[in-house]
Design an enzyme around this catalytic site. Sequence first.
Site, PDB file in Angstrom:
ATOM      1  N   CYS A   1       0.854  -1.275  -0.011  1.00  0.00           N
ATOM      2  CA  CYS A   1      -0.023  -0.060  -0.099  1.00  0.00           C
ATOM      3  C   CYS A   1       0.853   1.112   0.054  1.00  0.00           C
ATOM      4  O   CYS A   1       0.533   2.228  -0.593  1.00  0.00           O
ATOM      5  CB  CYS A   1      -0.774  -0.042   1.234  1.00  0.00           C
ATOM      6  SG  CYS A   1      -1.629  -1.539   1.684  1.00  0.00           S
TER       7      CYS A   1
ATOM      8  N   CYS B   1       2.681   2.877  -3.048  1.00  0.00           N
ATOM      9  CA  CYS B   1       1.713   3.857  -4.107  1.00  0.00           C
ATOM     10  C   CYS B   1       1.367   5.297  -3.337  1.00  0.00           C
ATOM     11  O   CYS B   1       1.522   6.195  -3.592  1.00  0.00           O
ATOM     12  CB  CYS B   1       0.635   3.598  -4.645  1.00  0.00           C
ATOM     13  SG  CYS B   1       1.113   2.284  -5.837  1.00  0.00           S
TER      14      CYS B   1
ATOM     15  N   CYS C   1      -7.637  -1.896  -4.986  1.00  0.00           N
ATOM     16  CA  CYS C   1      -6.315  -1.831  -4.923  1.00  0.00           C
ATOM     17  C   CYS C   1      -5.535  -3.060  -4.857  1.00  0.00           C
ATOM     18  O   CYS C   1      -4.794  -3.335  -5.679  1.00  0.00           O
ATOM     19  CB  CYS C   1      -5.816  -0.913  -3.661  1.00  0.00           C
ATOM     20  SG  CYS C   1      -6.142   0.956  -3.968  1.00  0.00           S
TER      21      CYS C   1
ATOM     22  N   CYS D   1     -36.470  -2.371  16.673  1.00  0.00           N
ATOM     23  CA  CYS D   1     -35.416  -2.319  18.046  1.00  0.00           C
ATOM     24  C   CYS D   1     -34.830  -1.019  18.047  1.00  0.00           C
ATOM     25  O   CYS D   1     -34.807  -0.382  19.215  1.00  0.00           O
ATOM     26  CB  CYS D   1     -34.533  -3.468  17.886  1.00  0.00           C
ATOM     27  SG  CYS D   1     -35.205  -5.004  18.084  1.00  0.00           S
TER      28      CYS D   1
ATOM     29  N   ARG E   1     -22.282  -7.023  11.620  1.00  0.00           N
ATOM     30  CA  ARG E   1     -23.051  -6.553  12.653  1.00  0.00           C
ATOM     31  C   ARG E   1     -24.601  -6.999  12.191  1.00  0.00           C
ATOM     32  O   ARG E   1     -25.393  -7.165  12.808  1.00  0.00           O
ATOM     33  CB  ARG E   1     -22.768  -5.340  12.928  1.00  0.00           C
ATOM     34  CG  ARG E   1     -23.307  -4.904  14.355  1.00  0.00           C
ATOM     35  CD  ARG E   1     -23.407  -5.886  15.431  1.00  0.00           C
ATOM     36  NE  ARG E   1     -23.178  -5.572  16.786  1.00  0.00           N
ATOM     37  CZ  ARG E   1     -23.936  -5.699  17.979  1.00  0.00           C
ATOM     38  NH1 ARG E   1     -24.948  -6.718  17.742  1.00  0.00           N
ATOM     39  NH2 ARG E   1     -23.791  -5.442  18.984  1.00  0.00           N
TER      40      ARG E   1
ATOM     41  N   CYS F   1     -27.494  -8.954  13.659  1.00  0.00           N
ATOM     42  CA  CYS F   1     -28.845  -8.589  14.040  1.00  0.00           C
ATOM     43  C   CYS F   1     -29.937  -9.481  13.260  1.00  0.00           C
ATOM     44  O   CYS F   1     -30.973 -10.053  13.948  1.00  0.00           O
ATOM     45  CB  CYS F   1     -29.142  -7.339  13.812  1.00  0.00           C
ATOM     46  SG  CYS F   1     -28.539  -6.432  15.388  1.00  0.00           S
TER      47      CYS F   1
END
Lengths: 284, 152
Positions: free
Chosen positions: A99, A102, A137, A203, A241, A245
């Site tokens: 990473c 670049c 990437c 909820c 997540r 749920c």
Amino acid sequence: MIGSNLLRVASIASIATFAFGTTAANAQSLVINDEETMIIQAPAAAHLENMDEVFSGWNFRTVETQALQMDDFDNPGMIFVDQAIDQWDTVDGAAGESCGSCHEGGTAEFAGLRTVLPRWDEDAGGIQSMADYINECRTERMQAEAWTWSSSKMTAMTALIGLESRGMPVDVVIDGPAADAWELGKEIYYTRVGQLDMSCANCHEDNYDTMIRADHLSQGQINGFPSYRLKNAKLNSTHARFKGCMKNIRAKPFGEGSDEFRALELYVASRGNGLSVEGTSVRN
Amino acid sequence: MKRTAFLIIGATAAFAAMATAGTTTPDDVTFDDYGAVSASLTGVAGDAANGRKLFANRKLGNCLACHQNNDYLEQSFHGEVGPSLDGAGDRWNEAELRGLVSNAKNTFEGTIMPAFYRTSGFYRNMEKFDGKSILSAQDVEDIVAYLLTLTE
């Protein structure tokens, strides 16, 4: 029936008193490392018809859990951020790049990026999340394998990049070319699913700030993601997540990285416009 | 060992067959205009002691997740999403409670409370729950018998 409606009102009143008591006992403001103040309460965005104010999930956690997020040395999620810092400079894939090779300005190049994601992306022709950019990437520029959404490398990298926006208010765009996905996300949010036949709103909009068994219900905001959960001792992606749920209400979840979850992510993010990106939050 | 297992399976099967004989299926339950169900779902009297167990069982009734109940002080963390059920047996009669537990949406339109005796009309239901109700007909009767004991 009239009698029981009265009871319902009475019980709401007593819940309010109790909940106020709970909140009052908890810390009032989220200041990280004694210097960075997070916006944990904000006026609701205009598109939110049923709520006046939005709250970070941090407000609803116990004092002990809250404290873990107030100092990076205590925040267990930061271990994964350290791993991402190492990963940043690791060469991977056939192109022989890391990473860092670049993005020479380091992760600081990405300051503010987390506040506007997910967003419509003209080139991709769809809604793109942080994980999509990272994978683009990896696959197209590094010729490396894509990371799955909830892999430890992916959640750690999204945490590292997100940290550059910590404290900045979430500000996703919901109109223009993003409007269709936003509408889909909204529809998913309000649709009852599963054998328990509930929607996210049942909820997180109708009943936030009440106890559902041992859990203090929050508004289900995602400004704190990826989120370190004490329950599974790792960083959790937003899509994981959402999946959790949905499974709890015995509904068939959408896939991580699916268009449906990207749309839902955009919609839920927009419900938290104005709240700070919390970098790596700590939840139970 | 083997022999005992066989006997138990045999007994369960016989019991299941017996229980099914007079059972009203979820789609055939008749609700009145206020959501009450007057006829027993099984014809077998409810067992309040078993109903009490189901009340807190997280995979079955899980009523405690949403309702406070002073008859359950041995367990902490009573929910607040619904009203306290103290005195529910004074406020509601048997038919009303049977309706509430079977499908509370007929009593309280749009309620968050799940329908415990219903098998159709779900969206994106998990495959393993397809065609199944959360509670069996006898479970409903047992819980109703238990709720009737909650008097003040």
